[in-house]
Design an enzyme around this catalytic site. Structure first.
Site, PDB file in Angstrom:
ATOM      1  N   HIS A  35     -43.656 -55.354 -68.020  1.00 58.30           N
ATOM      2  CA  HIS A  35     -43.709 -56.823 -67.957  1.00 58.30           C
ATOM      3  C   HIS A  35     -43.092 -57.452 -69.205  1.00 58.30           C
ATOM      4  O   HIS A  35     -43.478 -58.532 -69.618  1.00 58.30           O
ATOM      5  CB  HIS A  35     -45.144 -57.313 -67.731  1.00 58.30           C
ATOM      6  CG  HIS A  35     -45.610 -57.074 -66.313  1.00 58.30           C
ATOM      7  ND1 HIS A  35     -45.619 -58.065 -65.354  1.00 58.30           N
ATOM      8  CD2 HIS A  35     -46.042 -55.959 -65.699  1.00 58.30           C
ATOM      9  CE1 HIS A  35     -46.069 -57.551 -64.202  1.00 58.30           C
ATOM     10  NE2 HIS A  35     -46.330 -56.268 -64.388  1.00 58.30           N
ATOM     11  N   THR A  36     -42.164 -56.750 -69.792  1.00 58.46           N
ATOM     12  CA  THR A  36     -41.423 -57.299 -70.928  1.00 58.46           C
ATOM     13  C   THR A  36     -40.046 -57.793 -70.500  1.00 58.46           C
ATOM     14  O   THR A  36     -39.448 -58.612 -71.184  1.00 58.46           O
ATOM     15  CB  THR A  36     -41.236 -56.212 -72.015  1.00 58.46           C
ATOM     16  OG1 THR A  36     -40.882 -54.989 -71.361  1.00 58.46           O
ATOM     17  CG2 THR A  36     -42.520 -56.007 -72.797  1.00 58.46           C
ATOM     18  N   ASP A  37     -39.536 -57.310 -69.352  1.00 57.96           N
ATOM     19  CA  ASP A  37     -38.135 -57.636 -69.018  1.00 57.96           C
ATOM     20  C   ASP A  37     -37.928 -59.129 -68.790  1.00 57.96           C
ATOM     21  O   ASP A  37     -36.998 -59.719 -69.317  1.00 57.96           O
ATOM     22  CB  ASP A  37     -37.588 -56.789 -67.853  1.00 57.96           C
ATOM     23  CG  ASP A  37     -38.311 -56.929 -66.524  1.00 57.96           C
ATOM     24  OD1 ASP A  37     -39.385 -57.578 -66.470  1.00 57.96           O
ATOM     25  OD2 ASP A  37     -37.791 -56.384 -65.519  1.00 57.96           O
ATOM     26  N   GLY A 124     -43.372 -49.268 -52.063  1.00 54.40           N
ATOM     27  CA  GLY A 124     -44.597 -49.891 -52.558  1.00 54.40           C
ATOM     28  C   GLY A 124     -45.321 -49.044 -53.590  1.00 54.40           C
ATOM     29  O   GLY A 124     -46.524 -49.171 -53.778  1.00 54.40           O
ATOM     30  N   ALA A 125     -44.590 -48.163 -54.278  1.00 51.79           N
ATOM     31  CA  ALA A 125     -45.224 -47.252 -55.225  1.00 51.79           C
ATOM     32  C   ALA A 125     -44.871 -47.579 -56.671  1.00 51.79           C
ATOM     33  O   ALA A 125     -45.258 -46.872 -57.589  1.00 51.79           O
ATOM     34  CB  ALA A 125     -44.808 -45.820 -54.913  1.00 51.79           C
ATOM     35  N   GLY A 126     -44.115 -48.653 -56.877  1.00 54.12           N
ATOM     36  CA  GLY A 126     -43.714 -48.991 -58.242  1.00 54.12           C
ATOM     37  C   GLY A 126     -42.551 -48.147 -58.730  1.00 54.12           C
ATOM     38  O   GLY A 126     -42.336 -48.014 -59.931  1.00 54.12           O
ATOM     39  N   SER A 129     -38.010 -48.994 -54.838  1.00 50.51           N
ATOM     40  CA  SER A 129     -37.229 -48.734 -53.630  1.00 50.51           C
ATOM     41  C   SER A 129     -36.396 -49.965 -53.262  1.00 50.51           C
ATOM     42  O   SER A 129     -35.264 -49.826 -52.793  1.00 50.51           O
ATOM     43  CB  SER A 129     -38.146 -48.340 -52.469  1.00 50.51           C
ATOM     44  OG  SER A 129     -39.106 -49.332 -52.242  1.00 50.51           O
ATOM     45  N   SER A 130     -36.923 -51.163 -53.485  1.00 50.16           N
ATOM     46  CA  SER A 130     -36.147 -52.343 -53.084  1.00 50.16           C
ATOM     47  C   SER A 130     -34.941 -52.552 -53.992  1.00 50.16           C
ATOM     48  O   SER A 130     -33.858 -52.898 -53.519  1.00 50.16           O
ATOM     49  CB  SER A 130     -37.000 -53.609 -53.002  1.00 50.16           C
ATOM     50  OG  SER A 130     -37.969 -53.624 -53.990  1.00 50.16           O
ATOM     51  N   ASP A 174     -35.258 -53.069 -62.998  1.00 52.08           N
ATOM     52  CA  ASP A 174     -35.122 -52.093 -61.908  1.00 52.08           C
ATOM     53  C   ASP A 174     -33.678 -51.999 -61.423  1.00 52.08           C
ATOM     54  O   ASP A 174     -33.144 -50.914 -61.201  1.00 52.08           O
ATOM     55  CB  ASP A 174     -36.036 -52.478 -60.733  1.00 52.08           C
ATOM     56  CG  ASP A 174     -37.468 -52.701 -61.169  1.00 52.08           C
ATOM     57  OD1 ASP A 174     -37.811 -52.312 -62.302  1.00 52.08           O
ATOM     58  OD2 ASP A 174     -38.253 -53.268 -60.381  1.00 52.08           O
TER      59      ASP A 174
HETATM   60  C1  GLA Z   1     -41.464 -54.818 -61.385  1.00 50.40           C
HETATM   61  C2  GLA Z   1     -40.296 -55.781 -61.590  1.00 50.40           C
HETATM   62  C3  GLA Z   1     -39.602 -55.505 -62.934  1.00 50.40           C
HETATM   63  C4  GLA Z   1     -40.599 -55.457 -64.070  1.00 50.40           C
HETATM   64  C5  GLA Z   1     -41.786 -54.551 -63.734  1.00 50.40           C
HETATM   65  C6  GLA Z   1     -42.868 -54.609 -64.774  1.00 50.40           C
HETATM   66  O1  GLA Z   1     -40.979 -53.520 -61.247  1.00 50.40           O
HETATM   67  O2  GLA Z   1     -39.365 -55.653 -60.547  1.00 50.40           O
HETATM   68  O3  GLA Z   1     -38.614 -56.478 -63.137  1.00 50.40           O
HETATM   69  O4  GLA Z   1     -41.029 -56.745 -64.413  1.00 50.40           O
HETATM   70  O5  GLA Z   1     -42.357 -54.886 -62.480  1.00 50.40           O
HETATM   71  O6  GLA Z   1     -42.461 -54.076 -65.962  1.00 50.40           O
END
Ligand code: GLA
Length: 382
Positions: A35-37, A124-126, A129-130, A174
């Protein structure tokens, strides 16, 4: 069946001809910097050997015809010469539509095509994929129409599709790592300048990902809320983004922030420092330091940014107990479920996997999935 054969065969079955080429766009795992991007800060992801594949051939009628092999061969089609709208019942197709809209907005002249899509990035796993789909599609049009778009712009176009068309206010991490990933390297990314710094994975260390398989509800609304809280904090400090708030400034001037917003900002300000420190620690193979930084990141996501959940915390604690200071472990990605990432020495890989297998399901009622990957290169024609 190998993924590339699957996409080629699916393409032929649908369109009764062979594809001209296949694009592979990887998912990603973020090693640190969460959550820094979108705060213009620092992240340190690598692309992984799980990918979205896009098979393509040209059409001369200005139509785009799509098939998704992973959604029961659902099809979608639209014209490049008419307004492209959001489709309610085929969410996967909106990633393609959104990318096309963003390419057209920038004046790129596109030709029609047939496209088949498949992939093995868990959804949906972080693990993004999107983003892999968006980047795969943007690059497919780049190749098909000889657009010569830079990889950075491929990422920005893909992010814009997600922000403007799909409606998730994600940052750039991402899409940028899916576009620009390097074999065997993580990348330190400055999300303001988009400068990339190669970071080595210490010798003898493996990257493990465990999917908690927690169903992620509320992700978008909580994500967007965190963004708003960060923006409110930036306003308090009179800067455009929290990236511009140094730790000393934060500690000196944090009075006046609500308790909640102060916690969110504290996470971001310190996470940026941890990420910069991690780039050095990885390059110096300083495993003890990496261990501390990843633990600090997880603790901060748990107590300050409040994006973990009991299942994820349990998994991280279980692994941390076995790892000690011989490696690092933390939640990865947007949060509220999804995956954890662990940097593990070769000789502990099996021990750690069995420890999770032996404890996670009985504690939580959910069965984990395990993935292992070294860093791979970003999007390419294969
Ligand atoms: C998701 C968002 C990214 C980033 C992360 C958290 O993956 O797509 O842009 O903010 O959460 O680091």
């Amino acid at each position: 069946m190998e993924l590339v054969n699957k996409v080629k065969q699916g393409f032929e079955q649908t369109f009764s001809a062979a594809a001209d080429f296949v694009v592979k766009a990887p998912g990603r795992v973020n090693l640190i910097g969460e959550h820094t991007d979108y705060n213009d800060g620092f992240v340190m992801p690598c692309a992984i050997d799980y990918a979205t594949l896009v098979a393509v051939s040209a059409r001369d009628d200005g139509q785009v015809h799509l098939v998704s092999l992973d959604y029961q061969c659902q099809q979608d089609q639209f014209s490049l010469n008419e307004e492209i709208s959001f489709v309610e019942n085929k969410l996967w197709a909106n990633y393609v539509r959104g990318v096309v809209v963003e390419l057209q907005k920038r004046g790129h002249v596109l030709s029609g095509c047939n496209i088949a899509i498949t992939g093995n990035v868990p959804q949906g796993a972080g693990l993004s994929s999107s983003a892999a789909l968006e980047v795969g599609i943007a690059y497919a049009f780049d190749q098909l129409c000889n657009l010569s778009i830079s990889k950075q712009d491929i990422a920005l176009i893909s992010q814009a599709a997600e922000n403007n068309f799909v409606g998730c206010a994600c940052g750039i991490m991402d899409q940028l790592i899916s576009a620009c990933g390097k074999d065997n390297m993580a990348l330190g990314i400055d999300c303001r300048s988009l400068d990339l710094t190669e970071v080595t994975i210490p010798d003898g260390m493996r990257i493990l990902m465990f999917n908690s398989n927690v169903k992620r509800g509320l992700v978008d609304s909580e994500y967007n809320l965190r963004r708003e809280q960060c923006e409110a904090a930036a306003k308090h400090f009179n800067v455009s983004h929290l990236r511009d708030v140094a730790i000393e400034t934060f500690e000196r001037d944090k009075q006046g922030l609500s308790a909640l917003v102060a916690k969110r900002a504290e996470h971001v300000v310190y996470e940026n420092e941890r990420t910069l420190a991690a780039m050095q620690a990885f390059n110096a193979s300083d495993i003890t330091k990496i261990s501390q930084l990843m633990a600090g990141s997880h603790q901060s996501m748990k107590t300050l940014f409040e994006i973990t959940c009991p299942e994820i915390d349990f998994m991280v604690d279980t692994i941390a107990k076995v790892l000690g200071d011989k490696g690092g472990v933390r939640m990865t990605g947007g949060g509220f479920g999804g995956c954890i990432v662990a940097l593990v020495p070769d000789n502990l890989v099996d021990v750690i996997i069995s420890e999770v297998e032996n404890t996670y399901q009985s504690e939580t009622g959910l069965k984990e999935s395990v993935y292992i990957s070294q860093p791979v290169k970003g999007v390419a024609v294969i």
